[in-house]
Design an enzyme around this catalytic site. Structure first.
Site, short mmCIF file in Angstrom:
data_model
loop_
_atom_site.label_atom_id
_atom_site.label_comp_id
_atom_site.label_asym_id
_atom_site.label_seq_id
_atom_site.Cartn_x
_atom_site.Cartn_y
_atom_site.Cartn_z
N SER A 139 0.86 -1.19 0.00
CA SER A 139 0.00 0.00 0.00
C SER A 139 0.89 1.23 0.00
O SER A 139 2.09 1.12 0.26
CB SER A 139 -0.87 0.02 1.26
OG SER A 139 -0.11 0.51 2.37
N ASP A 140 0.34 2.38 -0.30
CA ASP A 140 1.12 3.59 -0.07
C ASP A 140 1.01 3.94 1.42
O ASP A 140 0.23 3.34 2.16
CB ASP A 140 0.68 4.75 -0.96
CG ASP A 140 1.82 5.76 -1.14
OD1 ASP A 140 2.79 5.73 -0.36
OD2 ASP A 140 1.74 6.60 -2.06
N TRP A 141 1.78 4.88 1.84
CA TRP A 141 1.93 5.21 3.28
C TRP A 141 0.56 5.48 3.93
O TRP A 141 -0.07 6.51 3.64
CB TRP A 141 2.82 6.43 3.41
CG TRP A 141 3.18 6.83 4.81
CD1 TRP A 141 2.33 7.27 5.78
CD2 TRP A 141 4.49 6.84 5.39
NE1 TRP A 141 3.02 7.56 6.93
CE2 TRP A 141 4.36 7.30 6.71
CE3 TRP A 141 5.77 6.51 4.93
CZ2 TRP A 141 5.45 7.45 7.57
CZ3 TRP A 141 6.84 6.66 5.78
CH2 TRP A 141 6.67 7.12 7.09
#
Ligand code: NOJ
Length: 761
Positions: free
Chosen positions: A293-295
């Site tokens: 996932s992104d942050w």
């Protein structure tokens, strides 16, 4: 209802996740990896499995909002307990060895961590920002830069880069334009492929290659109004035709991992999108690596209003095929409960863990977790002479000559005094760019140093001019510009008056572009235009050296000064590379990978726009698709860039007026270097499908070749055209071609070429 629906999806997905391992694994080595993955998986507890899907940043470097557990001890304990599969932002042999040792020696199964970092355009030896490299229109250049970056990263204990960023973006307001290859899916696909190959080489297990992570999946670059993290609403057709091609090319290049994106796409957060991650990526494209996932993007599904809690977000993300959770604490806290309650089937977790382990095995981490931890290599490889040389080569090829009236450039190496003006000219930091990994602050060769090295101090008069940025400059701060204090202006004017020629550096601080750096105004900030105006009043021989991470609005400059050189943020060797071009040691060969608008109000813009029902008309008539205050056309078009020599195109021939399905035709032109020195030209092929079942763009890039010719030399250049170049996606028919008439252009930019036509039968 929603619960029933997601349960159903979970079952369907479970079925597809349990299908035999995808295409990439068919070799004997692949089979061995698969066996080892299964063996290990069979030994893992549910907690250990979930641990493999959890990723935290180090607590000493962050590239997103600070996490709640600020303590390094917390991390070390998580590793020992097998609750962490990966970390980001741990760099250097000593630090990476320390965390790896905890995982290998102190966790029950000794599963090594995979350590990732944003190595976007170099680790310590900085290369041009990716947008700049794309301006080389030479994918080999990007491959070389990625290879050096991988070599340095691997020598610093890293296994994985969060790059390449392959988001197509047509909106210069969006600050992250700097990280990608610009506005075009075809050019973007060539660069995506090359970058993945550069990072990963032919053998992921080699000690000098690292895993790539293609991001951000998907459509992040289409954020409404160019505002970062904003909503995206895009038809499936535009998604497929304009956004996905670089991602697909990266899968074809064998990328090990993907990162999803912060945005919603048609109402669904990309992180929770079954369509993107399960159907397209892992289904249709057969991708067998993992998706991170992104942050915090799993948790951000709550802010989007797409999940009521972290628990629901974890469920949606896992069902959708987000395999690893970066910093949301959603999987580590919620997955077990979701499995125990039957809301998420454990097989989905198994599938995700399999993917993570597969990449760890392919990297060779189980065979030798220390092979990236060699202090000797770290010392010798990073910032080596060879790497700096490569950085200079790549940098000079990334420069675009936008204007050069009366051949003011190249400059003579002796004779006239040169006034070098502007804060950016002396900056040893700005050229390093944003997303600068472990670059040493203030370590770039400045423009001033580059020029001085060629002509000697006695021939250079430097004047900084008024201050530009008056706030702190770093990855997190919002910059403040000096709008009022004109100190330094007089000295700059004086320097300009006393010199034969002025080289003035203008544009953007490197922290003006990048994540969270959207701007509603893309013209020169602070007192830069005033400085230019005053200097130009006293000396007309002005060369503007632009340093910037996005297309800028520079109409006034373009109308006045004779020469403009676009140099982006060029990295460690910026000043030397720019001097190579200024003094003619290298003849500029770059072309714009993005259109430069006349006005921010034209954005988003691309040469590959659609025709509309009222495509043109006389300037006096308003009822056509155009602005009443500015032309539709860009100031500088996509694909545009000048050289110190001139090129002539002639004699376009098409080998057959009819292309049959399965057949091939050739479009040939003669390219002549009609000037007086060696130069390189990027010959570009554009095609238009005149009538389709859906409206098609007015032209689309379908090929390019970079050709070097001596003065007076000519060469025939041929582009092969097959059905592949004519394919497009419609919701009704998927990817296909449609018979009919096509136009093509072969030429020097998206705005200028010889025209021909053919028919597909
Ligand atoms: C957020 C950014 O969107 C992404 O590109 C980056 O890789 C991660 N942070 C990690 O730093």
């Amino acid at each position: 209802m929603r619960k029933l629906f997601s349960g159903l999806i979970s079952l369907l997905i479970l079925f597809s996740a349990c299908q035999p391992a995808a295409k990439q694994n068919q070799s004997a080595a692949g089979a061995d990896v698969e066996n080892r993955v299964e063996e290990l998986l069979a030994k893992m507890t549910l907690d250990e499995k979930i641990g493999q899907l959890n990723q935290y940043t180090s607590r000493w470097e962050m590239t997103g909002p600070a996490p709640a557990n600020a303590d390094s001890m917390f991390i070390y304990n998580m590793i020992k307990e097998g609750k962490l599969g990966s970390m980001l932002n741990v760099t250097g042999v000593a630090a990476t060895r320390k965390v790896q040792q905890l995982a290998v020696d102190s966790s029950r199964l000794g599963i090594p961590l995979i350590l990732g970092y944003d190595v976007v355009h170099g680790y310590r030896t900085m290369f041009p920002i990716p947008l700049g490299e794309a301006a080389s229109w030479d994918p080999e250049v990007a491959k070389l830069s990625a290879k050096v970056a991988a070599d340095e990263s691997a020598a610093a204990g890293l296994h994985w880069t969060f790059a390449p960023m392959v988001d197509v973006s047509r909106d210069a307001r969006w600050g992250r334009v700097m990280e990608g290859a610009g506005e075009d899916p075809y050019l973007g696909a060539q660069f995506a492929f090359a970058r993945v190959k550069g990072f990963q080489g032919d053998d992921l297990a080699a000690e000098n290659t690292i895993a790539a992570c293609v991001k951000h999946f998907a459509a992040y670059g289409v954020a409404e109004a160019g505002r970062d993290y904003n909503t995206v609403d895009l038809s499936e057709q535009r998604l497929q035709n304009e956004i996905l091609p670089p991602f697909k090319a990266a899968v074809e290049a064998g990328t090990a991992t993907f990162m999803n994106s912060f945005n919603t796409l048609n109402g669904i957060p990309a992180t929770g999108s079954v369509h993107l991650q399960r159907d397209i990526l892992k289904g249709e494209w057969g991708f067998d690596g993992f998706v991170v996932s992104d942050w915090g993007s799993i948790g951000e599904m709550i802010n989007h209003g797409a999940a009521a809690s972290n628990r629901e977000a974890a469920k949606l993300a896992m069902i959708a095929g987000s395999d690893m959770d970066m910093e949301a604490n959603a999987y580590i806290n919620e997955l077990k409960g979701l499995i125990e309650s039957g809301e998420v089937h454990e097989s989905l977790v198994d599938d995700a863990v399999r993917r993570v382990l597969r990449i760890k095995f392919r990297l060779g981490l189980f065979d030798d977790p220390w092979k990236y931890c060699n202090p000797e290599r770290e010392k010798n490889v990073i910032l080596s002479e060879e790497n700096l040389h490569a950085a200079r080569e790549v940098a000079k090829k990334s420069i675009v000559l936008l204007k050069n009236d009366n051949n003011l450039l190249p400059l003579a190496k002796s004779g006239k005094k040169i006034a070098v003006i502007g804060e950016l000219a002396a900056s040893k930091d700005v050229p390093l760019g944003n997303w600068r990994a472990q670059a040493i602050p203030n370590s770039a060769v400045s423009l001033l140093e580059g020029i001085t090295a060629v002509v000697g101090e006695q021939n250079v008069i430097f004047a900084k001019g008024p201050d530009y940025v008056i706030s702190q400059r770093n990855f997190f701060t919002k910059l403040k510009f000096n709008e009022t204090d004109v100190s330094g202006l007089d000295a700059a004017v004086k320097a300009a008056r006393s010199a034969g020629v002025v080289v003035i550096a203008l544009g953007e601080d490197c922290f003006q572009s990048g994540e969270g750096r959207s701007q509603s105004d893309i013209s020169l900030k602070g007192l830069q235009q005033k400085l230019l105006d005053e200097v130009y009043k006293v000396n007309k021989n002005v060369v503007v050296v632009l340093m910037n991470g996005r297309a800028l609005e520079i109409n006034k400059m373009a109308e006045t000064v004779p020469s403009i050189l676009e140099t982006w943020h060029l990295g460690s060797q910026a000043g030397n590379a720019i001097a190579d071009v200024l003094f003619g040691n290298y003849n500029p060969s770059g072309k714009l990978p993005v259109s430069f608008p006349r006005s921010v109000g034209q954005l988003p813009m691309s040469y590959a726009h659609f025709s509309t029902g009222r495509p043109s008309g006389s300037d006096d008539v308003t009822l056509w698709s155009r602005y009443v205050d500015v032309a539709n056309s860009p100031l500088f078009p996509f694909g545009y860039g000048l050289s110190y020599t001139t090129f002539e195109y002639s004699g376009l021939t098409i080998s057959d007026s009819v292309l049959t399905k399965g057949g091939e035709i050739g479009a040939t032109v003669t390219l002549k270097n009609s000037g007086e020195r060696f130069g390189e030209e990027v010959v570009q092929l554009y095609i238009r499908d005149l009538v389709g079942s859906i409206a098609r763009p007015v032209k689309e890039l379908k090929g390019f070749q970079k050709i070097g010719l001596n003065a007076g030399e000519s060469k025939e250049i041929t582009f092969k055209i097959t059905e592949k170049e004519l394919e497009f996606f419609t919701e009704a028919a998927g990817w296909h071609t449609e018979p009919g008439q096509f136009k093509l252009w072969v030429g020097t930019s998206s705005a200028k070429g010889l025209e021909g036509s053919f028919e597909l039968k």
